[in-house]
Structure formats: structure tokens, C-alpha cells
Design an enzyme around this catalytic site. Structure first.
Site, PDB file in Angstrom:
ATOM      1  N   CYS A  57      31.778  59.244  34.142  1.00  0.00           N
ATOM      2  CA  CYS A  57      33.389  59.235  33.414  1.00  0.00           C
ATOM      3  C   CYS A  57      34.209  58.681  34.499  1.00  0.00           C
ATOM      4  O   CYS A  57      33.598  58.662  35.642  1.00  0.00           O
ATOM      5  CB  CYS A  57      33.537  60.793  33.179  1.00  0.00           C
ATOM      6  N   CYS A  60      34.119  60.474  37.897  1.00  0.00           N
ATOM      7  CA  CYS A  60      32.919  60.010  38.732  1.00  0.00           C
ATOM      8  C   CYS A  60      33.365  58.918  39.591  1.00  0.00           C
ATOM      9  O   CYS A  60      33.086  58.627  40.778  1.00  0.00           O
ATOM     10  CB  CYS A  60      31.631  59.683  37.789  1.00  0.00           C
ATOM     11  N   ASP A 505      48.603  20.518  42.209  1.00  0.00           N
ATOM     12  CA  ASP A 505      48.052  19.456  43.174  1.00  0.00           C
ATOM     13  C   ASP A 505      48.170  18.302  42.410  1.00  0.00           C
ATOM     14  O   ASP A 505      47.951  18.304  41.055  1.00  0.00           O
ATOM     15  CB  ASP A 505      46.956  19.606  43.908  1.00  0.00           C
ATOM     16  N   ASP A 710      42.513  21.250  44.328  1.00  0.00           N
ATOM     17  CA  ASP A 710      40.891  20.903  44.415  1.00  0.00           C
ATOM     18  C   ASP A 710      40.621  20.554  45.940  1.00  0.00           C
ATOM     19  O   ASP A 710      39.288  20.309  46.056  1.00  0.00           O
ATOM     20  CB  ASP A 710      40.557  19.845  43.491  1.00  0.00           C
ATOM     21  N   ASP A 714      44.721  22.193  49.939  1.00  0.00           N
ATOM     22  CA  ASP A 714      45.396  23.034  49.105  1.00  0.00           C
ATOM     23  C   ASP A 714      44.847  24.381  49.264  1.00  0.00           C
ATOM     24  O   ASP A 714      45.607  25.537  48.619  1.00  0.00           O
ATOM     25  CB  ASP A 714      44.866  22.628  47.631  1.00  0.00           C
TER      26      ASP A 714
END
Length: 831
Positions: A57, A60, A505, A710, A714
Site C-alpha cells: 500500500c 509501505c 532550436d 538536438d 542546446d
């Protein structure tokens, strides 16, 4: 929806934004998460992923997290109830002159660190083991299946005992009480033993769990029946069938819940199925031999037949074929491969036979790395789960208090206030004899109080609270991975569902990232040496770019290959993000990049040529050797075919858009016009520091903010954004800095990712509403709130069924996300 503008969000090419000095007084940049990593920074060790057994649960989960955070060396942790895993981020290794020695010492003590974690959790009753990254991806799936069959055997025993007890209850005889007592004892000692032991350990550790509540309910019914059997004068009925029924229904509910949980990992199982267990190993002599993939090592040669999946990442030595890579990247079109190309594990060979050389073993293959990333993402919870975990951590104590109050009230006062709630003793005995069914009609205040208190203990369901978020996050993460989208945890999904601004970008993101050389312009040199020709200019520039991974490098290398130019040897080459590359060629220092960086004060023919080329929308690279500009190279990129429609869709959703580019103004304006971006949404000649400043400015005005990129330059912006989105063709550092990685070549994966995130968070909110609503509604009813007025109560067997139903409902609602995703307008590239 009307287009939304971004006034003052993006810095233009003013004098202030050209230099990074204006960032020094910005207090928002003091946040360590917003600055670029330094070589002097401490070295972060790899996170650990532990498998935790025994969690039932949200209480826990809370207990495990608190215990782990209390251990020395643990910096951050996140525990997932659904997958029963704990993601642990350790304190960084100290860096410096002795960094290697200290790292080795740390590695030697890692076993001790892990042992300390295991011992601390064992004291709470939880068994922890390290999930080995080197294990085959399918090993965890098989382990889960073995656990499932173990629970099935446990359930079968409990149900057989339940049937025997029920048959005896239909024909009650005083002489059968001892038999019923024996059946109940066997039920508690065999299928119920793990629950009782786990509940007792949790209670002794001061963190009562769901097992504690069930154990108290079952134990109370058993002990009361045992007292009634051994001491008839007590007046307690012998309802030995009660603990048997409780255990049977609880285990049935947990089995169904476990089966539903197993289905939440179907997407991960399908990913694991992409990697076969065997391969055809090519020997020096004789036919290929079938071997297990785990036995392959780099350098081994394997043969892959048409219709087979590639077992490892490898290099094509012989053969030409088409590969279906949709299972990995979501790309629907086959990929043609030839000798010399590298291929990824999990790809399906469609046509010819291939001879491959193993590059990476199965545990380090592309599909194995994706599975490991998904597993880590599933272990990292969403911030919204914090509320549920905090409530669940205190929930069990509140239920214990409510059960005690219910018992005392109905024993001491309730039955006296409303005598009608008790049935006459002669009527109860006529129906059940002394072997009664608790809840069918209590005859004394003590029996009624005991009945209602047990119902409160059993009907409470912190499991639903603990499962509400991780079930939906797990299903959503797995579905995203099957469609080429890698979310780095629940936080990334929650952020993606709430985005208000997305900044892009340019090169390699909104454009194809594969520009072409459109012009070579050699410049006149001093009279004492001849100027270079086009071939010489291209040869020098391509040789320098061969040391980088910038998208513009491919254009130069492709043109040099087309002209059959030999590349020269380069030494001491290194890349300056946002500026260019420099190195030594033929004993002279060379620079290739922006004209303003190549030479300090550009003027004359070089500046005029650059302005002329940029007016046509090209990106211009200047090449200098020995401090003199040899010439200019014009490179032009084209927008991705889907970029315009993706941006239009994002704007229609009410998102604010922007473009951050290191390219020159004319190229950025030209692309912005093609894609429908307003002038105030564009920024050009952005250094990594300036991109970072733009992210911070956007966060102040319209958070949360996503950055899509990419490249290496960046990475700081991706890390600083609320959600970094890296396209799959980008560099490794960009992907490591991102919260969402879009594999494949198309930008519409961003749309699918946002849709998936939105649907997933909707399921999370539905699950939390159900979990809280269920407990708020049924706990008062179980405590007898409707008994005086309506005569309505929840007996313990019914409470056990309702408790199981609550958890199952949460899991099934999360599984419905699969159907929701199938109805999305954007089906995904791999769907």
C-alpha cells in the site's frame, strides 16, 4: 484560437543580448540546475534500481522512502508501488586530483552500500535486491510470471479451504466446530501466514500497513471464535468460517489485482520481445550454430535470416536488406542497410540475409537501453503522487484509530442507544447455531462491535491510494515507449500535460538537419601566395568538420565525398559550442565557423560575400588558416515537411511558441516566415548562454516551458527548461539533458507525447478521485453510520470484496488508457 504572442520573451540581436555579461546579475541563474556542467563538478554516480518485495500500500511506499532517505549516501529516492521498485540517486563522487582513486574506493564500497540498504529495509520486513542492468530484458518478465504463478497456488489453497468451510456452514453441527477451527488454523498458517507476518513486522516497526489491517481483522475473528470454542460461557459465537472467507476474498482480490498489474507492463513486455533469446553464430568452419544472445561478445559474427529480428547492435559486413525499425523508433518506413552501416537490436530483417559483426552485447543493445530507461522512468513518480503518498502514510494509523473508536462506541453505547440493531438470541441460534456468520445478525453489543471494527479494518484501502498514480504513469510510459517516445519519469509526464510555452532550436529540429552546400567562395589572398580553389577550400573545411557531429558537418562531408576529395589529418581539434571548430591542419592553425569568430574584425570582400550569401537565406561558414580568411562556404537547410503543421497544431492548443537559433537573422526570419512564426517569436545568433537566458525569461512569464533541441549547444537550455525535448537524431548529451526523447525523424512525435501526457494525467486524477472518494464513502458505512437509520452494515467478507474492488478498479481504469490512446487523432508512428 487566436495566435498568442511572446513580447519581450525572446532576446533579439541587441548589443545587450550579444554578450553573456548581462547574465551575471540575474539571480535566477544561481540555481545549480540552470547552469552548464563543469569539469570541476562532482561526478554523479549512476542511479540504482532496487526491486522491493513486500510492499502492499501507499503506507509501505512512504515507509520505504523514509528509510532509504535516512541512509548515508542517498541523495534522492522514488518508490513505485506498482512495479515494486525503488529508484535511488546517490551523493556525487568527490572530484579532484584523486578523483579516480576515490571513485575506485567508492566502487569497492558499493557492495557495502547496497548491503546497508538491504539490511535497513529488511528490518521493516521488505526484501530488496539490485536489478541488474546486465540481465537480459526478458528476465524480469519471466521473474514476474513466476511470482504470479506462486500467488495463484496460494489462492487455490485458500479457495479450497473456503469451500470446505462453506460446506460445513450449510449443515452446522456442534461436533464440527473443531473441524472448522482446524480449517481456519490451516488457512491462517498456510496461505495467510505471509500476510500475518508482514503485518506484524510492519506494526512492530511502527509503520502499520495494509497487511496489518487485514491481519488484525482476520486475527480478531479467529481469536474470538477460538475463545467461544474453548470457553462457551463467554457467549461469543464460533465463526471460524469468517477468517477463512476474509483470507479467501483478500487473496482473490490481490490475485486479480496482480493480474491486472501484469497487464500494465504489456508495453514493456512487447519491447523485451523485440530482442530474441538466440542467434546464429558464424564459426570459422562448419555451419552457423545457434547460441544464446547473452553469450555473444563484441567481434563475434552472426547471421540474420529474412524474417528474424536482430539480437544485438551490430555492423553489417555482408548483404543488403530492408529493416523494420518501427518497434524501436516508431518510424513506419523500412530502413535500407548496406555493408558498413550500424544496425540496432530489435529491428526486423525484411529481405536479404545479413552477415553482422557484434558491436555491443545484448544487455547493452539499443532495445535493452530503452527498456532500462523506461524502467527507471516508471520508478520515478510524478509530483502529484506526493499528496497520495503523504495521506497513505498516515492512513493506516487513522484507520486503526477509527476501528478502535468504532469498537468502543458500539460495545459501550451504540447498542444501548439503538437496541433494534441487535437480533434476538433465539433467532440467531435458530439460523446459525453457535457456528455463526459474523455480520448475519449480532446478538450482543460485543459481537456487533467486533463485527463493525473488523469491517473498518478490512474495507479500508490505502492500496488504491498508492496505486492511483503509478498505474497510470506505468501504462502511459510503456505506451509512449512503444511509439518511440521516452519519458524520464512521472514528473516529465505531468509537466508535459501542463505546458504553456514551447521554444524550438532551428537546425536539425525544425529543419531536416541535413543541409547541402550551395556555394563555395574562395577569397583573394595576399600577393605572396595563391588563393585556394573551390576543391582546396572544401577539402580543408571537410577535414575539420570530420571531427564534429554538428549537422552542418554532414553537408561538407557529403559534398567532399561527391567530389572524391581525400580528407586531411587533423590534430588538436575541438568544438566551441555556438561558434565553430578549430584544429591544426598541415602544421597551421585553422578555424571554421562564424566569420565574426574566425577573425576578430571582419571587413572587405569577406564581409561583403557573407552579406550576399546570407541575403539568400544560406548559413555561411568562414574558413581561416594562419589568421587569414581563405573563403566562405554557403550551406542551406530545408524545413521538415511536417514542421509547419506541428507548429500550427501546437498554437491551436493555446501554447506559446518561439524559435531560438544560433544561425544568422536572414535564415531565421526566412524559416519563421515559412512556418508561420511571428517576428517577435524569433531570436537569432543565440549562444548557449543566451538560449539559457531566454528559457529563464520565458519561465518567468509563462511557465512551464519546454525546449526542443538536438545539439550540444542546446544541452544547457534543455536542462534548464521545465521539460527538455530532444529529437532522436540529436547528440547523446542533448538526450541526457532532456525529459522527453523523441526517437525517429518526425516532429509529430511531440504532439503524440503531449496527447499521451494529457490522457495519462487525466487517468491519474480519475484514480485519485476514486481512491479518496471510496474511502470517504465506505469507511463511515463500515463503522455503522447507516445502521440505526437504514439497518445497513458492511460485514467483513463484503468489506474484503469491496477493498479488492477498489484496487482493481484503479488498475483497470489505468489500463483503459490503451483504448484512449488508440482513439487519438495522431496514432503514433509505430501504432
Amino acid at each position: 484560437m487566436a495566435a498568442q504572442q511572446l513580447p519581450d520573451v525572446l532576446p533579439t540581436r541587441s548589443t545587450e543580448s550579444r554578450h553573456p555579461e548581462h547574465l551575471q546579475n540575474d539571480p535566477s541563474l544561481d540555481d545549480p540546475s540552470l547552469r552548464k556542467p563543469s569539469l570541476r563538478d562532482p561526478l554523479p554516480p549512476d542511479p540504482l534500481l532496487l526491486e522491493i518485495e513486500g510492499m502492499k500500500c501507499g503506507g509501505c511506499v512512504r515507509a520505504v522512502e523514509q528509510r532509504l532517505l535516512a541512509q548515508p549516501g542517498v541523495r534522492q529516492t522514488s518508490v513505485n508501488l506498482l512495479t515494486r521498485t525503488a529508484w535511488i540517486e546517490r551523493e556525487p563522487f568527490p572530484a579532484g586530483a584523486d578523483a579516480q582513486r576515490e571513485a575506485q574506493t567508492e566502487a569497492q564500497s558499493e557492495a557495502g552500500f547496497l548491503q546497508g540498504l538491504q539490511e535497513s529495509l529488511a528490518a521493516l520486513g521488505f526484501q530488496a535486491s539490485l536489478r541488474e542492468q546486465a540481465a537480459p530484458p526478458s528476465q524480469a518478465i519471466r521473474q514476474q510470471e513466476r511470482q504470479w504463478w506462486s500467488r495463484w497456488r496460494q489462492l487455490v489453497v485458500a479457495l479450497l479451504l473456503l469451500v470446505l468451510s462453506g460446506l460445513g456452514h450449510l449443515a452446522p453441527q456442534p461436533g464440527l466446530l473443531w473441524l472448522h477451527g482446524g480449517i481456519a488454523t490451516i488457512a491462517l498458517a498456510v496461505p495467510g501466514r505471509p500476510i500475518l507476518l508482514a503485518g506484524a513486522r510492519a506494526a512492530l516497526a511502527g509503520i502499520p500497513s495494509m497487511d496489518t489491517l487485514i491481519g488484525l481483522g482476520v486475527g480478531s475473528a479467529y481469536l474470538a471464535s477460538l475463545v467461544g470454542l474453548l470457553w462457551p460461557a463467554s457467549g461469543l459465537p464460533c465463526f471460524f468460517n469468517e477468517p477463512v472467507m476474509l483470507l479467501g476474498f483478500v487473496l482473490l482480490g490481490r490475485f486479480l489485482e496482480e493480474r491486472a498489474r501484469y497487464r500494465t507492463g504489456e508495453a514493456l513486455q512487447k519491447l523485451a520481445a523485440l530482442q530474441p533469446d538466440t542467434a546464429l553464430l558464424v564459426m570459422e568452419a562448419g555451419p552457423p550454430r545457434q547460441v544464446r544472445v547473452g553469450g555473444l561478445r563484441p567481434g563475434d559474427r552472426i547471421r540474420v535470416l529474412p524474417g528474424d529480428r536482430l539480437p544485438v547492435d551490430a555492423l553489417v559486413l555482408e548483404g543488403t536488406s530492408s529493416l523494420d525499425v518501427s518497434g524501436l523508433t516508431g518510424e513506419p518506413l523500412p530502413q535500407t542497410v548496406e555493408p558498413g552501416e550500424e544496425v540496432a537490436a530489435g529491428s526486423l530483417n525484411l529481405q536479404g540475409t545479413l552477415l553482422l559483426e557484434v558491436r555491443r552485447p545484448g544487455a547493452e543493445s539499443a532495445v535493452a537501453r530503452i527498456i532500462h530507461l523506461v524502467e527507471q522512468a516508471m520508478a520515478r513518480k510524478a509530483p502529484i503522487q506526493g499528496l497520495a503518498d503523504r495521506v497513505a502514510g498516515r492512513f493506516t494509523l487513522a484507520v486503526l484509530a477509527l476501528a478502535l473508536a468504532t469498537f468502543l462506541f458500539w460495545w459501550l453505547w451504540g447498542a444501548a442507544l439503538w437496541p433494534a440493531v441487535l437480533q434476538p438470541a433465539h433467532h440467531a441460534h435458530a439460523v446459525h447455531g453457535r457456528h455463526g456468520l459474523l455480520g448475519a445478525g449480532a446478538t450482543t453489543p460485543l459481537v456487533l462491535a467486533l463485527e463493525l471494527a473488523i469491517a473498518v479494518l478490512v474495507v479500508a484501502c490505502p492500496c488504491a491510494l498508492g496505486l492511483a498514480t503509478p498505474t497510470a504513469i506505468t501504462v502511459g510510459t510503456g505506451l509512449a515507449a512503444r511509439r518511440g517516445l521516452l519519458f524520464r519519469g512521472g514528473e516529465a509526464i505531468e509537466t508535459a500535460a501542463a505546458l504553456r510555452t514551447i521554444l524550438f532550436d532551428k537546425t536539425g529540429t525544425l529543419t531536416r538537419g541535413r543541409p547541402l552546400v550551395t556555394a563555395l567562395v574562395p577569397l583573394p589572398q595576399p600577393s605572396d601566395r595563391p588563393g585556394p580553389g573551390e576543391a582546396r577550400l572544401l577539402q580543408l573545411a571537410a577535414s575539420l568538420e570530420a571531427t564534429t557531429r554538428h549537422p552542418l558537418a554532414y553537408a561538407l562531408l557529403q559534398e567532399a565525398e561527391a567530389r572524391e576529395l581525400r580528407l586531411l589529418e587533423v590534430s588538436a581539434a575541438h568544438t566551441i559550442p555556438g561558434a565553430g571548430v578549430e584544429g591544426e591542419l598541415e602544421g597551421q592553425s585553422c578555424r571554421l565557423g562564424r566569420l565574426g569568430w574566425v577573425v576578430r574584425d571582419p571587413a572587405g570582400p569577406a564581409l561583403e560575400a557573407q552579406q550576399r550569401l546570407e541575403a539568400g537565406g544560406a548559413t555561411v561558414l568562414a574558413l581561416a588558416m594562419g589568421g587569414e580568411v581563405l573563403g566562405l562556404i554557403a550551406v542551406q537547410d530545408q524545413p521538415r515537411p511536417e514542421a509547419s503543421s506541428v507548429l500550427a497544431d501546437l498554437r491551436h492548443r493555446g501554447l506559446q511558441l518561439g524559435l531560438l537559433s544560433g544561425d544568422h537573422a536572414e535564415a531565421v526570419r526566412r524559416l519563421g516566415g515559412q512556418l508561420g512564426l511571428a517576428p517577435q517569436e524569433l531570436a537569432w545568433r543565440q549562444t548557449p548562454e543566451e538560449k539559457l537566458a531566454a528559457i529563464v525569461a520565458a519561465q518567468r512569464r509563462s511557465a512551464p516551458v519546454a525546449m526542443v533541441g538536438d545539439g550540444i549547444n542546446d544541452a544547457p537550455a534543455l536542462a534548464a527548461a521545465d521539460l527538455g525535448i530532444a529529437v532522436g537524431t540529436g547528440t547523446g548529451i542533448a538526450q541526457d539533458s532532456a525529459g522527453l526523447v523523441v526517437l525517429g525523424e518526425r516532429l509529430d512525435g511531440i504532439l503524440l507525447g503531449l496527447d499521451l501526457a494529457s490522457r495519462t494525467m487525466a487517468k491519474v486524477r480519475q484514480n485519485l478521485a476514486w481512491a479518496f472518494g471510496y474511502n470517504l464513502l465506505l469507511l463511515p458505512v463500515a463503522a455503522g453510520a447507516l445502521l440505526p437509520s437504514l439497518g445497513l452494515l458492511i460485514n467483513p467478507p463484503l468489506a474484503a470484496l469491496l477493498m479488492a474492488l477498489s484496487s482493481i478498479t484503479v488498475v483497470l481504469n489505468a489500463l483503459a488508457l490503451q483504448q484512449d490512446v488508440g482513439q487519438l487523432g495522431i496514432r503514433g508512428r509505430g501504432s
